[in-house]
Design a protein around this motif. Structure first.
Motif, PDB file in Angstrom:
ATOM      1  N   HIS A   1       0.820  -1.204   0.000  1.00  0.00           N
ATOM      2  CA  HIS A   1       0.000   0.000   0.000  1.00  0.00           C
ATOM      3  C   HIS A   1       0.857   1.258   0.000  1.00  0.00           C
ATOM      4  O   HIS A   1       1.873   1.323   0.676  1.00  0.00           O
ATOM      5  N   LYS A   2       0.401   2.239  -0.753  1.00  0.00           N
ATOM      6  CA  LYS A   2       0.986   3.580  -0.700  1.00  0.00           C
ATOM      7  C   LYS A   2       0.051   4.375   0.207  1.00  0.00           C
ATOM      8  O   LYS A   2      -1.125   4.572  -0.110  1.00  0.00           O
TER       9      LYS A   2
ATOM     10  N   GLN B   1      -1.441   8.602  -6.437  1.00  0.00           N
ATOM     11  CA  GLN B   1      -0.466   7.567  -6.087  1.00  0.00           C
ATOM     12  C   GLN B   1      -0.828   6.813  -4.808  1.00  0.00           C
ATOM     13  O   GLN B   1      -0.329   5.725  -4.564  1.00  0.00           O
ATOM     14  N   TYR B   2      -1.698   7.389  -3.980  1.00  0.00           N
ATOM     15  CA  TYR B   2      -2.041   6.778  -2.694  1.00  0.00           C
ATOM     16  C   TYR B   2      -3.305   5.941  -2.824  1.00  0.00           C
ATOM     17  O   TYR B   2      -4.296   6.388  -3.376  1.00  0.00           O
TER      18      TYR B   2
END
Length: 174
Positions: free
Chosen positions: A15-16, A84-85
């Motif tokens: 995970h980001k 990106q998350y």
């Protein structure tokens, strides 16, 4: 089925993670920093352009005005490349059973579709009120996960509870 320690570490690393938080007194910031340490996530402090007063009564008065008028205070800065998350922790103090309106301002800036939203809040003894439900309403296109709450004055003593909570979510980095 219980995950092994190695499986939990691999899962957390997939995970980001972003930990976005608003903290007026520092209690929520304490939790945010601990969550960042335990997950390996990045921190983003939600800050209003016009700071809230230090005086308690003046802050309550401003919150009441924001609530009555559904105001959205301006936020300084923004998250670069929110896409990106995939996991977004959202931290805040419980104000009147709700999120401070600056947190709504922050959330409304982004497309949160498909993200996992993980709420955490501090309070002065009133629990979470309706804040987690209201957060879920504000993030309808995201998946809101089980949240965490504690009395703000106890925020510094929450490492074990945070570790257990994050492990249950599969987000603990070891």
């Amino acid at each position: 089925k219980a995950q092994s320690r190695a499986e939990r570490i691999v899962n957390a690393m997939k995970h980001k993670i972003l930990i976005a938080y608003f903290s007026h007194t520092g209690y929520t910031a304490t939790l945010a920093k601990e969550i960042a340490d335990l997950t390996g996530g990045s921190l983003f402090q939600i800050q209003p352009v016009d700071d809230y007063p230090e005086d308690y009564r003046a802050t309550v008065d401003r919150y009441k005005e924001e609530t009555a008028k559904h105001l959205r205070p301006a936020v300084t800065g923004s998250v670069r490349d929110m896409d990106q998350y995939d996991v977004l922790f959202v931290g805040f103090p419980n104000w009147g059973g709700d999120l401070p309106y600056i947190v709504y301002s922050f959330l409304e800036q982004y497309d949160l579709a498909g993200k996992r939203i993980v709420p955490f809040c501090t309070n002065g003894g009133g629990g979470i009120g309706q804040s987690f439900i209201l957060l879920q309403d504000a993030c309808r296109t995201a998946r809101v996960m089980k949240g965490f709450a504690c009395n703000g004055r106890q925020a510094v003593d929450q490492t074990d509870a945070l570790r257990e909570w994050l492990s249950g979510l599969g987000l603990l980095k070891e």
